[in-house]
Motif scaffolding. Structure first.
Motif, mmCIF file in Angstrom:
data_model
loop_
_atom_site.group_PDB
_atom_site.id
_atom_site.type_symbol
_atom_site.label_atom_id
_atom_site.label_comp_id
_atom_site.label_asym_id
_atom_site.label_seq_id
_atom_site.Cartn_x
_atom_site.Cartn_y
_atom_site.Cartn_z
ATOM 1 N N VAL A 107 3.905 3.478 -2.322
ATOM 2 C CA VAL A 107 4.633 2.218 -2.177
ATOM 3 C C VAL A 107 3.866 1.189 -2.998
ATOM 4 O O VAL A 107 2.688 0.935 -2.739
ATOM 5 C CB VAL A 107 4.738 1.788 -0.710
ATOM 6 C CG1 VAL A 107 5.435 0.436 -0.600
ATOM 7 C CG2 VAL A 107 5.475 2.843 0.100
ATOM 8 N N VAL A 108 4.527 0.628 -4.004
ATOM 9 C CA VAL A 108 3.867 -0.177 -5.028
ATOM 10 C C VAL A 108 4.190 -1.651 -4.825
ATOM 11 O O VAL A 108 5.321 -2.023 -4.492
ATOM 12 C CB VAL A 108 4.318 0.272 -6.434
ATOM 13 C CG1 VAL A 108 3.590 -0.516 -7.517
ATOM 14 C CG2 VAL A 108 4.074 1.767 -6.615
ATOM 15 N N ALA A 109 3.182 -2.511 -5.033
ATOM 16 C CA ALA A 109 3.352 -3.958 -4.884
ATOM 17 C C ALA A 109 4.058 -4.552 -6.099
ATOM 18 O O ALA A 109 3.670 -4.288 -7.246
ATOM 19 C CB ALA A 109 1.997 -4.634 -4.701
ATOM 20 N N LEU A 110 5.080 -5.333 -5.847
ATOM 21 C CA LEU A 110 5.750 -6.126 -6.877
ATOM 22 C C LEU A 110 5.704 -7.583 -6.438
ATOM 23 O O LEU A 110 5.498 -7.900 -5.269
ATOM 24 C CB LEU A 110 7.207 -5.677 -7.061
ATOM 25 C CG LEU A 110 7.449 -4.222 -7.456
ATOM 26 C CD1 LEU A 110 8.947 -3.975 -7.620
ATOM 27 C CD2 LEU A 110 6.710 -3.857 -8.731
ATOM 28 N N TYR A 111 5.916 -8.503 -7.402
ATOM 29 C CA TYR A 111 5.935 -9.935 -7.100
ATOM 30 C C TYR A 111 7.371 -10.440 -7.071
ATOM 31 O O TYR A 111 8.216 -10.028 -7.884
ATOM 32 C CB TYR A 111 5.161 -10.728 -8.139
ATOM 33 C CG TYR A 111 3.661 -10.528 -8.141
ATOM 34 C CD1 TYR A 111 3.009 -9.910 -7.079
ATOM 35 C CD2 TYR A 111 2.894 -10.969 -9.218
ATOM 36 C CE1 TYR A 111 1.646 -9.739 -7.086
ATOM 37 C CE2 TYR A 111 1.515 -10.798 -9.235
ATOM 38 C CZ TYR A 111 0.898 -10.177 -8.167
ATOM 39 O OH TYR A 111 -0.459 -10.007 -8.180
ATOM 40 N N GLY A 112 7.604 -11.381 -6.172
ATOM 41 C CA GLY A 112 8.913 -12.018 -6.105
ATOM 42 C C GLY A 112 9.114 -12.638 -4.744
ATOM 43 O O GLY A 112 8.230 -12.616 -3.883
ATOM 44 N N ASP A 113 10.306 -13.190 -4.537
ATOM 45 C CA ASP A 113 10.603 -13.818 -3.243
ATOM 46 C C ASP A 113 11.816 -13.201 -2.570
ATOM 47 O O ASP A 113 12.301 -13.708 -1.560
ATOM 48 C CB ASP A 113 10.808 -15.328 -3.411
ATOM 49 C CG ASP A 113 11.917 -15.672 -4.405
ATOM 50 O OD1 ASP A 113 12.623 -14.743 -4.864
ATOM 51 O OD2 ASP A 113 12.065 -16.864 -4.731
ATOM 52 N N LEU A 114 12.308 -12.074 -3.121
ATOM 53 C CA LEU A 114 13.505 -11.433 -2.573
ATOM 54 C C LEU A 114 13.184 -9.983 -2.232
ATOM 55 O O LEU A 114 12.880 -9.188 -3.120
ATOM 56 C CB LEU A 114 14.642 -11.493 -3.598
ATOM 57 C CG LEU A 114 15.982 -10.901 -3.171
ATOM 58 C CD1 LEU A 114 16.555 -11.690 -1.996
ATOM 59 C CD2 LEU A 114 16.960 -10.907 -4.346
#
Length: 516
Positions: A125-132
């Motif tokens: 499970v990989v970290a991504l950036y965003g607000d959604l």
């Protein structure tokens, strides 16, 4: 300075009183500081006239005096307050599938975009950036803000399909190719479709504050895996025309405002509108929507209000077109009253550019990522005892000492209006003071203790001597013994950290005798 005069006067009198007692005990009144054979006491007139003064350095206390120069400087007082590094609210990360934990980040680990947060049955499970949050599977043909967010992350992680990936919110073959490359890198099934259980979206870099599972433990979908604290919020700004060569760009550390030129494409400006709205369509007569309202707010703020007739609403009418034409004229653009796609770009409020993704000479593609803002959520919160509130005010400069001894400057951003009752016996109640400072070197600390030094200028540009240079005269008042001249009468002002403000027939650089 004025707000501390009353308090400072009482401090001065108290210190002066203590000084008189200590000088008397040490035999440093004027009559004893003068030549031992002199029977008459030293008077203020004697000191001012430098009459039969003692030879410099004569002393009956048993210790040899030293000397120090008269200085002109600021008298400052430092007060050290206790504080800690505060971050944003904790965020929980839950399991996206049933299975056995085969990897998991540890306590205090820093998680950034592209890092593996945990794995279940060897599926990362990989970290991504965003607000959604990625709440649905994504596949070829899908459109939306979540697609736009995925594309921005693939581009930032350099899975950009040989430069063909457009960040446009439309899942096309290039998006699919970038996703397949991402899946291959992390050993995921190379389906070209996004399984939302293989990624987790965060606002930005985060620290693990609590680990709820360990390797080998069984988890169910929705069960708690980690609690993290986001230390920085990353905002991605994209936009501009569909094509063209970049001829100018915004610089790092620029604070973006309504009307800021963020990009030039073949000489034409791309202008910021401060809004969370995306401008991805042409705006002209009869257009309706939030993008129209945001545009009209920007035009009004910039002074293009159609002679006061422009009404800020969600409808593009004749007065909107008139205001747009005036604005275009100020930018040397054709005054057609129409906002073309790529002519403006929405930028969130209070954005300062942290990282620029384009360079002069680059070829634009649709929805190019222009720049990012990285805004820390970490602040320093210090406790100010109620009886010391006068020492600090919003906007004051302070010094913060981090746990490793590093000192960084800070600015008081907020002081709470309501006091907090101390839970420690015999300690004063306090108000919380928030300090904004550069905590880039403190990325590994959450709730770590710090010291905050509040520096108050008591007196500016005054003449000072060590307090040990004062000679208490028998008839009252003080003098200092100037090397080569003898006793010189002085008046005293503030006492701070072993220095005293003096006024008299002295010059900067004069050497005065100091008791040891």
């Amino acid at each position: 300075m004025g707000r501390n005069l009353t308090r400072r006067s009482s401090v001065t009198l108290a210190v002066a009183g203590l000084l008189l007692l200590s000088l008397a005990a040490a035999g440093w009144f004027g009559s004893d500081r003068a030549d031992a054979g002199t029977e008459d006491p030293v008077t203020a007139d004697d000191a001012s006239a430098n009459g039969d003064a003692a030879e410099p350095g004569s002393d009956t206390s048993g210790d040899s005096p030293g000397t120090a120069p008269v200085r002109v400087t600021d008298l400052v007082e430092e007060t050290t307050l206790t504080g800690s590094i505060s971050s944003g609210d904790p965020v929980t990360i839950s399991a996206g599938r049933d299975g056995t934990v085969t990897a998991v980040a540890g306590d205090a680990d820093r998680l950034e975009r592209g890092d593996v947060i945990y794995a279940v049955d060897a599926v990362d499970v990989v970290a991504l950036y965003g607000d959604l949050p990625h709440y649905r599977p994504l596949a070829l043909g899908d459109t939306g803000d979540d697609v736009h967010q995925l594309e921005a992350n693939l581009l930032a992680l350099e899975f950009d399909a040989d430069g063909a990936l457009d960040v446009d919110g439309a899942f096309d073959e290039n998006t699919q190719a970038g996703l397949v490359a991402f899946q291959a890198e992390y050993g995921l099934p190379q389906s070209g479709e996004l399984d939302p259980g293989t990624v987790h979206v965060m606002d930005g870099p985060a620290l693990v504050s609590e680990n709820a599972v360990s390797k080998g433990q069984r988890v169910q979908t929705g069960s708690l895996v980690l609690t993290v604290v986001v230390t920085d919020v990353v905002t991605v700004v994209s936009g501009g025309p569909d094509s063209g060569v970049i001829t100018g760009r915004i610089e790092v550390e620029t604070a973006v405002e309504h009307g800021s030129v963020v990009l030039e494409v073949e000489g034409d400006p791309v202008v910021a509108v401060i809004s969370h709205t995306r401008f991805d369509r042409e705006l002209s007569l009869d257009a309706v929507g939030d993008d129209v309202r945001a545009l009209e707010e920007a035009l009004t703020s910039l002074g293009f209000d159609a002679a006061g007739d422009l009404e800020v609403d969600d409808t593009y009418d004749d007065t909107t077109a008139e205001a747009v034409a005036d604005w275009e004229g100020s930018l040397d653009l054709p005054e057609d009253g129409i906002v073309q796609v790529g002519q403006v770009v929405g930028v969130p409020p209070e954005t300062t550019v942290s990282r620029v993704h384009v360079e002069v000479g680059d070829e634009l593609t649709s929805r190019t990522v222009l720049f990012e803002e990285v805004r820390t959520t970490q602040t320093v919160v210090a406790e100010v005892p109620l009886d010391e509130q006068a020492l600090v005010a919003v906007g004051d400069e302070v010094r913060v000492t981090l746990p490793d001894g590093t000192e960084v400057p800070g600015t008081v951003e907020e002081i709470a209006a309501i006091a907090t009752r101390s839970t420690v016996p015999d300690e004063d109640d306090y108000v919380e003071m928030t300090v904004r400072t550069d905590l880039s070197s403190a990325a590994g600390w959450v709730d770590a203790p710090v010291d905050v030094d509040a520096v108050e200028v008591v007196s500016e540009g005054v003449m000072v001597v060590p307090s040990g240079a004062l000679v208490a005269l028998q008839e009252g008042g003080f003098a200092v013994e100037v090397v080569g001249r003898g006793l010189v009468g002085v008046s005293t002002g503030d006492f701070v950290d072993g220095l005293v403000e003096v006024a008299g027939d002295l010059a900067e650089g004069d050497a005065v005798v100091v008791a040891r």
